[in-house]
Design a protein around this motif. Structure first.
Motif, PDB file in Angstrom:
ATOM      1  N   ARG A   1      -4.106   8.058   4.165  1.00  0.00           N
ATOM      2  CA  ARG A   1      -3.206   9.024   3.550  1.00  0.00           C
ATOM      3  C   ARG A   1      -3.951   9.996   2.645  1.00  0.00           C
ATOM      4  O   ARG A   1      -3.608  11.174   2.588  1.00  0.00           O
ATOM      5  CB  ARG A   1      -2.118   8.297   2.760  1.00  0.00           C
ATOM      6  CG  ARG A   1      -1.114   7.533   3.621  1.00  0.00           C
ATOM      7  CD  ARG A   1       0.059   7.078   2.786  1.00  0.00           C
ATOM      8  NE  ARG A   1       1.061   6.367   3.572  1.00  0.00           N
ATOM      9  CZ  ARG A   1       2.025   6.963   4.263  1.00  0.00           C
ATOM     10  NH1 ARG A   1       2.090   8.287   4.275  1.00  0.00           N
ATOM     11  NH2 ARG A   1       2.901   6.260   4.936  1.00  0.00           N
ATOM     12  N   TYR A   2      -4.932   9.505   1.917  1.00  0.00           N
ATOM     13  CA  TYR A   2      -5.680  10.367   0.986  1.00  0.00           C
ATOM     14  C   TYR A   2      -7.102  10.492   1.519  1.00  0.00           C
ATOM     15  O   TYR A   2      -7.933   9.600   1.364  1.00  0.00           O
ATOM     16  CB  TYR A   2      -5.662   9.747  -0.411  1.00  0.00           C
ATOM     17  CG  TYR A   2      -6.182  10.663  -1.497  1.00  0.00           C
ATOM     18  CD1 TYR A   2      -5.552  11.872  -1.778  1.00  0.00           C
ATOM     19  CD2 TYR A   2      -7.300  10.315  -2.244  1.00  0.00           C
ATOM     20  CE1 TYR A   2      -6.021  12.705  -2.779  1.00  0.00           C
ATOM     21  CE2 TYR A   2      -7.773  11.138  -3.251  1.00  0.00           C
ATOM     22  CZ  TYR A   2      -7.125  12.341  -3.508  1.00  0.00           C
ATOM     23  OH  TYR A   2      -7.596  13.175  -4.508  1.00  0.00           O
TER      24      TYR A   2
ATOM     25  N   ASN B   1      -4.994   0.839   0.019  1.00  0.00           N
ATOM     26  CA  ASN B   1      -4.521   1.557  -1.161  1.00  0.00           C
ATOM     27  C   ASN B   1      -4.097   0.614  -2.283  1.00  0.00           C
ATOM     28  O   ASN B   1      -4.230   0.942  -3.461  1.00  0.00           O
ATOM     29  CB  ASN B   1      -3.375   2.499  -0.782  1.00  0.00           C
ATOM     30  CG  ASN B   1      -3.888   3.800  -0.200  1.00  0.00           C
ATOM     31  OD1 ASN B   1      -5.075   3.929   0.091  1.00  0.00           O
ATOM     32  ND2 ASN B   1      -3.019   4.767  -0.023  1.00  0.00           N
TER      33      ASN B   1
ATOM     34  N   THR C   1       0.247   4.063  -2.880  1.00  0.00           N
ATOM     35  CA  THR C   1      -0.004   5.486  -2.662  1.00  0.00           C
ATOM     36  C   THR C   1       0.733   6.325  -3.697  1.00  0.00           C
ATOM     37  O   THR C   1       0.181   7.295  -4.240  1.00  0.00           O
ATOM     38  CB  THR C   1       0.421   5.890  -1.236  1.00  0.00           C
ATOM     39  OG1 THR C   1      -0.223   5.041  -0.293  1.00  0.00           O
ATOM     40  CG2 THR C   1       0.024   7.335  -0.947  1.00  0.00           C
TER      41      THR C   1
ATOM     42  N   SER D   1       0.804  -1.219   0.000  1.00  0.00           N
ATOM     43  CA  SER D   1       0.000   0.000   0.000  1.00  0.00           C
ATOM     44  C   SER D   1       0.837   1.268   0.000  1.00  0.00           C
ATOM     45  O   SER D   1       0.370   2.309  -0.458  1.00  0.00           O
ATOM     46  CB  SER D   1      -0.960   0.008   1.201  1.00  0.00           C
ATOM     47  OG  SER D   1      -2.105  -0.779   0.923  1.00  0.00           O
ATOM     48  N   ASP D   2       2.059   1.217   0.530  1.00  0.00           N
ATOM     49  CA  ASP D   2       2.935   2.383   0.412  1.00  0.00           C
ATOM     50  C   ASP D   2       3.210   2.682  -1.060  1.00  0.00           C
ATOM     51  O   ASP D   2       3.117   3.827  -1.516  1.00  0.00           O
ATOM     52  CB  ASP D   2       4.257   2.134   1.152  1.00  0.00           C
ATOM     53  CG  ASP D   2       4.132   2.355   2.650  1.00  0.00           C
ATOM     54  OD1 ASP D   2       3.128   2.949   3.083  1.00  0.00           O
ATOM     55  OD2 ASP D   2       5.036   1.926   3.387  1.00  0.00           O
TER      56      ASP D   2
ATOM     57  N   TYR E   1       1.162  11.658   0.015  1.00  0.00           N
ATOM     58  CA  TYR E   1      -0.099  11.902   0.717  1.00  0.00           C
ATOM     59  C   TYR E   1       0.032  11.519   2.187  1.00  0.00           C
ATOM     60  O   TYR E   1       0.481  10.422   2.518  1.00  0.00           O
ATOM     61  CB  TYR E   1      -1.232  11.082   0.103  1.00  0.00           C
ATOM     62  CG  TYR E   1      -1.621  11.486  -1.304  1.00  0.00           C
ATOM     63  CD1 TYR E   1      -1.572  12.813  -1.714  1.00  0.00           C
ATOM     64  CD2 TYR E   1      -2.063  10.532  -2.222  1.00  0.00           C
ATOM     65  CE1 TYR E   1      -1.942  13.176  -2.995  1.00  0.00           C
ATOM     66  CE2 TYR E   1      -2.438  10.883  -3.509  1.00  0.00           C
ATOM     67  CZ  TYR E   1      -2.379  12.212  -3.892  1.00  0.00           C
ATOM     68  OH  TYR E   1      -2.746  12.580  -5.163  1.00  0.00           O
TER      69      TYR E   1
END
Length: 539
Positions: free
Chosen positions: A479-480, A454, A50, A46-47, A69
């Protein structure tokens, strides 16, 4: 590296033998990584998703992010590089990673050029061959889009090549080269602060090379280039609220709770685990005791490299500056590695989580030519038979170290390529199956954990939107924020949880007797719940 050769009225470059062998090694390294890229190995997360979602938003003209983000210190250059490809071909992991592959190829080319200039042609070939190998820890840092390291390493190498050219007088547009140097410093500083030690020593090398020139127009162009490169970070920090500037956020992230591990624990984790992992001498799950020898040897090699560079500089004293710039750049690479190591072992993470954080030492690859040069010189001198018995013994030992370094890296690479990719490919297939099931049949607004959300959104091209929850079903690291708000507005959101995870057990307790009725499918190790009544305990 090459010589011009006239052929039927045209001039063509003719590579010498060391350059041809280096080219072959480089092609093997690039093709190997291209195959891994096409199979999405190492596995996505997921990093990385993003950054991929940011590339998608940039390509669509929806966003112009400066930092990742949810952060204020990780630059988004990788997303901007991938944005045209993602906009053209749609979101996919190979498309997202192709610019990283190009940066790796550029890294090999530049380190070959620099090593030839400051060391020797065949040694440059050896360095390229070593860097063409790639166990999982190494290729993960080179191919995955997680910010910083793939782009800052070529930037530093190009800065040092500019310095060498300016000192030797082979750069004709000197002011333009200085402006480019400043631009690269600014872009690298915006992209990843971990490269700051190398930027500092590269700057000192430039000051040595130019000296009085920087007091005039060259100095102004250097500053102007830096300001242009770092402008996104400056503008974002001017707009940031209290406590949201890059320096404050970075300090908070770098601070960990609890007692600080001792220096011996941090040095042990940094040298015995971090250094071998960063150089590809260990599998991703850690180093055995027999693989930690390079970590013990590394500080000694730094000292030997510094001594050899000082000796070479003194021998060239009084000669043209172009003959002295090689030792100066070698000293810069040694100092960059030493400062990076010192910065790393100051962090508690060097002791508490060395496997997860060894990635922060991947920039040490920049110093590989300087670090291994004393071994090469000793081995070559011994083979020529021009030294004493002690010198021959030293040369034999240096040869053994170089052979062991190459052999171990090769073995770890082959083991990873032949047996270590199956788990990544299985996990990637499960993630794609989950995305395909939700994209086809819904639900399209779901809650999940951080490492699910993500990646799921990227795999479905935002057809499925996911809000991040922690294990106790409280709001997590979103993050978003628009994704979180969109799921929050859904009348009947779903839940995607790993089978028998703490989140799964917590959700089933809240759903009570209706848990089995709310379970709509199991796919790829996940359970998908779609209850009639939303479960939002944080409200």
């Amino acid at each position: 590296m090459s010589h011009p050769e006239q052929h039927r009225g045209r001039w063509r470059p003719r590579l010498d033998r060391p350059a041809l062998v280096a080219l072959l090694f480089g092609l093997v390294g690039v093709v190997y990584r291209l195959v891994l890229t096409l199979y999405t190995v190492p596995v996505s997360n997921s990093d990385e998703a993003t950054f991929g979602l940011a590339a998608l938003h940039i390509g669509q003209g929806r966003e112009r992010p400066v930092f990742l983000y949810g952060q204020h210190y990780m630059g988004m250059l990788e997303s901007y590089l991938a944005a045209p490809l993602v906009a053209l071909a749609g979101p996919s992991w190979p498309v997202l990673r192709l610019p990283m592959l190009a940066l790796y190829a550029l890294f090999l080319y530049l380190i070959h050029r620099l090593t030839r200039r400051i060391c020797a042609p065949w040694f440059a070939t050896f360095v390229v061959g070593l860097l063409a190998l790639g166990p999982e820890r190494v290729v993960r840092d080179q191919l995955t889009v997680v910010g910083g390291r793939p782009e800052v390493k070529p930037a530093v190498l190009l800065m040092l090549l500019i310095t060498v050219g300016l000192a030797a007088g082979t750069v004709h547009r000197r002011r333009l080269a200085v402006a480019l140097f400043g631009l690269l410093v600014g872009v690298a500083a915006w992209s990843d602060w971990l490269i700051l030690p190398y930027l500092a020593v590269a700057g000192l090398a430039l000051v040595w090379a130019l000296r009085r020139e920087l007091l005039g127009w060259s100095g102004l162009l250097l500053v102007a280039g830096f300001v242009v490169g770092v402008a996104p970070m400056i503008v974002d920090n001017l707009r940031a609220g209290p406590g949201e500037d890059s320096l404050t956020v970075f300090r908070e992230v770098s601070t960990t709770a609890g007692p600080l591990p001792s220096w011996s624990e941090r040095i042990s984790g940094g040298l015995l685990e971090g250094v071998p992992l960063a150089h590809g001498l260990c599998p991703v799950d850690g180093c055995g005791r027999w693989q930690q020898w390079f970590g013990l040897l590394y500080p000694l090699l730094l000292v030997a490299a510094a001594a050899l560079a000082v000796l070479a500089y003194r021998r060239a004293a009084g000669g043209p500056r172009g003959e002295r710039v090689g030792p100066v750049v070698q000293l810069a690479l040694v100092a960059g590695a030493a400062l990076t190591l010192l910065s790393y072992v100051r962090s508690p993470l060097a002791a508490t989580s060395p496997l997860d954080n060894a990635r922060y030492l991947s920039v040490l690859q920049l110093s590989l030519p300087a670090v291994l040069w004393p071994l090469w010189v000793a081995a070559l001198t011994s083979w020529r038979g021009t030294v004493s018995v002690l010198g021959r013994l030293t040369g034999a030992l240096a040869t053994a170290v170089l052979v062991a370094l190459t052999a171990i890296t090769l073995v770890i690479t082959v083991l990873f390529a032949t047996t270590g990719t199956a788990a990544s490919r299985t996990e990637e297939r499960q993630a794609r199956d989950l995305a395909a099931a939700l994209r086809a049949d819904g639900p399209h607004e779901v809650y999940g954990d951080y490492w699910t959300c993500n990646r799921l959104i990227f795999n479905t091209d935002e057809r499925v939107v996911c809000g991040v929850l922690d294990a106790d079903l409280s709001p997590g690291q979103n993050r978003y924020r628009p994704y979180w708000r969109q799921v929050g507005r859904a009348e009947r959101p779903g839940y995607v949880v790993e089978v028998d995870s703490p989140m799964d057990r917590r959700l089933r307790r809240l759903l009570a007797d209706s848990a089995d009725a709310a379970l709509v499918r199991e796919v790829g190790g996940y359970r998908v719940y779609h209850p009639d009544t939303p479960v939002r305990p944080w409200r």
